[in-house]
Scaffold this active site. Sequence first.
Site: not given
Ligand code: NAD
Ligand code: USQ
Length: 384
Positions: A144, A179, A181-182, A185
């Site tokens: 991320t 966070s 979560y981050h 990663k």
């Molecule tokens: P999502 O929650 O929609 O999908 C994740 C999937 O992984 C789910 O189907 C879940 O059941 C599965 N999973 C989680 N833990 C598991 C485990 N231990 N074993 C097997 N399956 C498991 O998430 P997404 O939005 O599709 O994100 C996918 C990946 O991309 C994540 O790693 C996330 O960090 C990364 N990512 C997402 C975004 C975004 O904006 N959605 C942005 C940047 C990075």
């Molecule tokens: N934010 C708002 N309003 C909202 C939601 C979010 O202002 O209703 C702000 C947050 O405070 C933050 C930014 O928007 O500053 C991004 O928040 P987000 O919830 O859209 O994204 P984030 O928490 O960063 O996480 C998401 C995905 C995560 C991925 C990440 C990419 O859930 O899996 O890793 O985006 S990145 O942001 O580039 O790290």
Amino acid sequence: MKVLVIGGDGYCGWATALYLSNRGYEVGILDSLVRRHWDNELGVETLTPIAPIQQRLQRWQDLTGKSIDLFIGDITNYSFLHKALHQFQPDAIVHFGEQRSAPFSMIDREHAVLTQVNNVVGTLNLLYIMREDFPDCHLVKLGTMGEYGTPNIDIEEGYITIEHNGRKDTLPYPKQPGSMYHLSKVHDSHNIHFACRIWGLRATDLNQGIVYGVLTEETGMDELLINRLDYDGVFGTALNRFCIQAAVGHPLTVYGKGRQTRGFLDIRDTVRCIELAITNPAQPGEFRVFNQFTEIFSVGDLGMMVKKAGNAMGLNIYINNIDNPRIEKEEHYFNAKNTKLLDLGLEPHYLSDSLLDSLLNFAVKYQKRVDNNQILPTVSWHRK
Ligand code: NAD
Ligand code: USQ
């Protein structure tokens, strides 16, 4: 080429699995379905009615004649993962299978531990199986952009060359995630880098920005193939949330000053970036990092763009700068590089009025499924 998509029932994974299958790759999906379980626990549902994974795959096969193998299980379970990998024999593994919500990871100690154990142990299990039995397989891991945080200098792609006391080296770029979560990663990136340096594995870390949109060519083919689209305060992300809020007449929830700036990309580019990574694999021993986003926006500017597009459709839209539940810089420098995927041939779908229109219309279509009580953020980064 055989590609195993871990997390293939999720937002990015489902779109990617179908895209690769359509392009002729032999695809397997591995997923524990735990994300559906977390939604149930939180009492939230995706905007879209997603079908059970078995039905989705059956429909895909009926429509296209292409089959996708399915492995249901948890990658933190080593013996399950070992068995699945030996059965499937992947050439590349695309790893999306993690707990990906920052707010979820900040609910309390239990959710922080769950997130880090799920993510770090899952990836470690994968690295150990690859070391023993699949040393040539290419790991494409979703990282991320948030690993870098918001430093006051340009963000490079994974590494930075530093001169210090007259000596020079290229080193991993400093990480300041925002966070639990981050942070998970960042821990993953260190473990994967180690596995490449010490065991000679090959891996690409895709530091992805925030993904928006819902339709890809494949998921739009049939309602049973529809992708998830999260809008709730825990799993929903900025632009997707704003479009759904606009559709139901909820004020747009811009947190704080709204000058928080991030990298963004269309889900149609996510799937293409994955293909570019697997067709141009890292070398043995190489830990390659790509920044996977196409444009940079502040959340306040995105709010304004959604307001404008919604107004043009006749929707009344208000922007509410609500108290920021997170601890993050609300005004900062942000200039991140993203040339490596472009150099490999990515042709971005930039955010356009037509994309906003289509996303808004999509949200209007499913607006009856929205629970307004799930929109405001409920998780705080602040100490009580
Ligand atoms: P999502 O929650 O929609 O999908 C994740 C999937 O992984 C789910 O189907 C879940 O059941 C599965 N999973 C989680 N833990 C598991 C485990 N231990 N074993 C097997 N399956 C498991 O998430 P997404 O939005 O599709 O994100 C996918 C990946 O991309 C994540 O790693 C996330 O960090 C990364 N990512 C997402 C975004 C975004 O904006 N959605 C942005 C940047 C990075
Ligand atoms: N934010 C708002 N309003 C909202 C939601 C979010 O202002 O209703 C702000 C947050 O405070 C933050 C930014 O928007 O500053 C991004 O928040 P987000 O919830 O859209 O994204 P984030 O928490 O960063 O996480 C998401 C995905 C995560 C991925 C990440 C990419 O859930 O899996 O890793 O985006 S990145 O942001 O580039 O790290």
